[in-house]
Design an enzyme around this catalytic site. Structure first.
Site, PDB file in Angstrom:
ATOM      1  N   ASP A 448       0.865  -1.172   0.000  1.00  0.00           N
ATOM      2  CA  ASP A 448       0.000   0.000   0.000  1.00  0.00           C
ATOM      3  C   ASP A 448       0.910   1.232   0.000  1.00  0.00           C
ATOM      4  O   ASP A 448       2.104   1.115   0.277  1.00  0.00           O
ATOM      5  CB  ASP A 448      -0.887  -0.039   1.252  1.00  0.00           C
ATOM      6  CG  ASP A 448      -1.645   1.257   1.460  1.00  0.00           C
ATOM      7  OD1 ASP A 448      -2.293   1.723   0.508  1.00  0.00           O
ATOM      8  OD2 ASP A 448      -1.570   1.816   2.574  1.00  0.00           O
ATOM      9  N   ASP A 628      -1.811  -0.718   5.854  1.00  0.00           N
ATOM     10  CA  ASP A 628      -2.132  -0.207   7.188  1.00  0.00           C
ATOM     11  C   ASP A 628      -3.553   0.295   7.351  1.00  0.00           C
ATOM     12  O   ASP A 628      -3.977   0.566   8.464  1.00  0.00           O
ATOM     13  CB  ASP A 628      -1.186   0.955   7.528  1.00  0.00           C
ATOM     14  CG  ASP A 628      -1.617   2.253   6.858  1.00  0.00           C
ATOM     15  OD1 ASP A 628      -1.911   2.223   5.642  1.00  0.00           O
ATOM     16  OD2 ASP A 628      -1.679   3.280   7.543  1.00  0.00           O
ATOM     17  N   ASP A 632      -7.131  -1.640   3.250  1.00  0.00           N
ATOM     18  CA  ASP A 632      -6.184  -2.737   3.004  1.00  0.00           C
ATOM     19  C   ASP A 632      -6.591  -4.027   3.704  1.00  0.00           C
ATOM     20  O   ASP A 632      -5.992  -5.079   3.473  1.00  0.00           O
ATOM     21  CB  ASP A 632      -4.776  -2.355   3.505  1.00  0.00           C
ATOM     22  CG  ASP A 632      -4.259  -1.083   2.872  1.00  0.00           C
ATOM     23  OD1 ASP A 632      -4.431  -0.933   1.656  1.00  0.00           O
ATOM     24  OD2 ASP A 632      -3.712  -0.243   3.607  1.00  0.00           O
TER      25      ASP A 632
END
Length: 729
Positions: A448, A628, A632
């Site tokens: 991410d 995080d 996600d």
């Protein structure tokens, strides 16, 4: 003080495995607590003290207790105290807080199982030492009545101990046998039961040998292995439940009679709900009135707020930043986007849970083989001895004990514990028992962006390009706004020694920016379209002074320490690296170029991220997902193995297998290397166990090993396996 503590390395999530730290966090929530708040940024004992002091000092609060392990505070308060008020109190001292719905928070008993195993280890160890002391007298030559007395005393100590301490093995064995299957606990239970039963039989028949110490040794060593395995696992709460708990439990509904606060369960499609600035959006809906800016980072990962006005769709879980909104409900409760994401996570978690560990795969072959071998030994010696059941049973018990999978049971947890300790010292906390094995198998990594490769904290990049007067005007306006870019500019300006200009009549225009008056001219700081500027690919806010052409203040997200080293290290290990972000294409492309990531995807929704991970899995790739945010969570659960920072949202941290305790990402490649070494050690331990059996089993089969000698040999193999495991360090 709170802001300062947030900048410290988040070392205290280790409380999940460090008993001394866990004592700080193990306080039970008050049973009559009315409010629960999630505290994603707390990380140490000082944080606990600051939060509890602030909340307990709030009028109407009777008691506030923080659980550091769960990053949660339970508050017992008077009915007049609201969650919004408590969130404001905590934000004032620098802590992010979100209300949790207590109705969907699953109670966890993380340490109950660990304490139970420790108690059984203590009982079996104490009994084993006492029985061994009694056995010394028998080995020294005690005979007849004296020997029988020692055997009966040993029986009175051993039998109740075995019934109590070996319960976990007996229960598990019975459970699988009821379904017609075998696992490691079946030969373990059989060996313990036969050793105890045979010893009791020998004692009743005044036999010279009893093996109560062997039965207790088996129980003790196997419980030790079971506890090592438990220590490597955090009792994982369901990430789907954590997502559901983030839902706002109540909403402000507009009716003909006025406004009323009602539970989400009473909200229906078509109702109009009000969302105040700073509040989380409680339902999915369409903006009917008002304009504001919406923080969608939890759902999309987009680092900058988005404009929200009439006709625009909002989703449950987003945060309203600047202006009041009225929205028409399109979905609420279980039909909301937040619940749909929880469903994605639940499906992904169930898929990951089907992973079979190396120990389980070995047990499928090993357990039936042990039983068949012991049965063959019993039948063969029964025929050879002409029907001597005592001799045949003694040899069968010796075979069962000597082949008892104690070393096999220690092979995985001993290595995992050693490797977990090594990674913990490097800032990585292993949450799942099979995570190391899965990490060793990865061949692809998906990152991410915001909050993972970057810190999610924009900083100005061109302050030196502007005259001092413009900087002071921009600083004055920025200090009057809660927008992330304005806050970043205000912080940077103060650090640079700037003082705000005397700007009067400052007011925020929701969704656009902030304006005021300076020297008889109107000044504005905000969106490009609002001040008549042309927006480019860079992230920027624009300053307009009177009729002058607007000037842009550009911003860039700060890289997380070690991000470049992490990407380079993973590539050097032969892993393919991909960047998948919900952010806009410009910032994603820029970050990918800075880190040398050729494969990237922007504007990805949560389901897109999960679909990307699942597609790689279907292609035969073993994916490590690093993320995080709430957006996600489904991808973290769907990945072969996943990592999230300690600063991540609770739901993301729960869905992941490994938690990064500090801010530095450079340890990721080292973690993969350690995992691969650990897997090699596990295979070596299996080889040691196999070699031991190749040597010891024939000795037992020909009748040269008593059950006691078999227990000693089994202990020696267990110690060898444990010593080999320490080589991971």
């Amino acid at each position: 003080m709170g802001a300062e503590m947030q900048m410290r390395p988040a070392a205290c999530p280790a409380c999940a495995v460090a008993p001394s730290a866990e004592a700080l966090a193990d306080a039970e929530a008050p049973k009559d607590a009315r409010l629960f708040l999630s505290l994603p940024t707390i990380h140490c004992a000082a944080c606990i003290s600051a939060v509890e002091r602030a909340l307990n000092g709030t009028e109407g609060v009777r008691n506030a207790r923080v659980n550091l392990t769960l990053k949660r505070v339970a508050v017992e308060a008077e009915p007049a105290v609201t969650a919004d008020r408590l969130v404001g109190v905590l934000e004032a001292i620098g802590y992010e807080a979100h209300e949790l719905d207590p109705g969907v928070i699953a109670a966890t008993a993380t340490d109950k199982a660990g304490r139970d195993i420790l108690m059984r280890i203590a009982v079996s160890g104490f009994a084993m030492m006492n029985v061994m002391l009694l056995s010394v007298a028998v080995w020294s030559g005690a005979a007849d009545a004296t020997r029988d007395l020692f055997h009966w005393v040993s029986a009175m100590i051993a039998l109740p101990t075995i019934v109590f301490a070996a319960q976990p093995f007996f229960r598990n064995a019975f459970a699988v046998l009821r379904h017609g299957r075998l696992n490691m606990d079946v030969p373990i239970s059989l060996a313990i039961a036969l050793a105890a039963g045979m010893s009791l039989y020998e004692t009743a028949r005044h036999g010279p040998h009893a093996y109560f110490d062997a039965a207790l040794s088996l129980t003790f060593f196997l419980l030790a292995g079971r506890y090592l395995d438990h220590r490597t696992r955090a009792v994982a709460r369901s990430a789907a439940e954590e997502l559901a708990a983030l839902e706002v439990p109540r909403a402000q509904r507009r009716t003909a009679a006025g406004e009323e606060t009602v539970p989400i369960a009473e909200i229906a499609v078509g109702d109009v709900v009000l969302v105040r600035p700073g509040a989380r959006v409680p339902v999915d809906g369409i903006v009917a009135e008002g304009q504001s800016e919406i923080d969608r980072s939890l759902l999309t990962g987009e680092s900058l707020p988005a404009f929200a006005g009439p006709g625009m769709a909002l989703s449950a879980g987003e945060v309203n930043l600047t202006g009041p909104l009225a929205m028409t409900v399109t979905a609420a409760g279980q039909d909301s986007s937040l619940h749909r994401m929880a469903d994605l996570v639940a499906i992904a978690e169930s898929s990951k849970n089907r992973y079979t560990s190396l120990a389980d795969r070995a047990a499928r072959i090993y357990a039936p083989g042990v039983h068949l071998l012991a049965l063959a030994a019993f039948l063969a010696w029964l025929w050879i001895s002409g029907g001597d059941i005592r001799l045949a049973l003694n040899i069968a018990v010796a075979v069962l004990i000597i082949t008892c999978p104690c070393a096999l049971g220690l092979a995985v947890p001993a290595v995992t514990t050693a490797a977990s300790g090594r990674l913990f010292r490097r800032g990585l906390l292993i949450k799942d028992g099979t995570a190391l094995e899965r990490l060793a198998e990865v061949d692809a990594v998906v990152f991410d962006k915001t909050g993972t490769l970057t810190l999610g904290a924009p900083e100005p990049t061109n302050l030196g390009d502007h005259p001092r007067r413009d900087l002071e005007i921009a600083l004055a306006l920025a200090e009057g706004s809660a927008h992330p870019l304005a806050r970043a500019l205000a912080e940077a300006g103060r650090k640079a020694g700037l003082h705000p200009a005397r700007v009067s009549d400052i007011r925020e225009v929701p969704g656009y920016g902030i304006e005021g008056a300076f020297g008889g001219e109107r000044v504005r700081f905000g969106r490009a379209a609002w001040v008549g500027a042309q927006s480019g690919a860079e992230t920027a806010s624009w300053l307009q002074v009177g009729a002058r052409a607007p000037v842009g203040f550009t911003f860039a997200d700060r890289l997380r320490p070690g991000a470049e080293a992490a990407v380079a290290g993973l590539v050097a290990l032969g892993l393919s690296v991909r960047l998948v972000s919900g952010d806009a294409p410009g910032p994603v492309a820029d970050l990918a170029a800075r880190l040398g990531i050729a494969d990237w995807q922007a504007e990805a929704l949560p389901e897109d991220k999960a679909a990307t991970v699942q597609a790689l899995g279907r292609d035969g790739r073993r994916v490590l997902m690093v993320g995080d945010g709430l957006n996600d969570t489904a991808a973290l659960a769907a990945a072969h193995v996943s990592i999230s920072p300690a600063s991540a949202l609770d739901a993301a941290r729960v869905a992941s297998d490994i938690v990064l305790l500090g801010k530095d990402l450079s340890t990721l490649s080292g973690a993969v290397t350690t995992a691969r070494k650990a897997t090699r050690r596990i295979r070596e331990n299996f080889a040691i166990s196999a070699l031991y059996n190749l040597i010891a089993v024939p000795i037992a089969l020909v009748g040269l090993a008593t059950p006691l000698a078999a227990a000693l040999a089994m202990s020696a193999s267990s110690i060898t396996v444990s010593l080999n495991a320490l080589r991971v360090r």
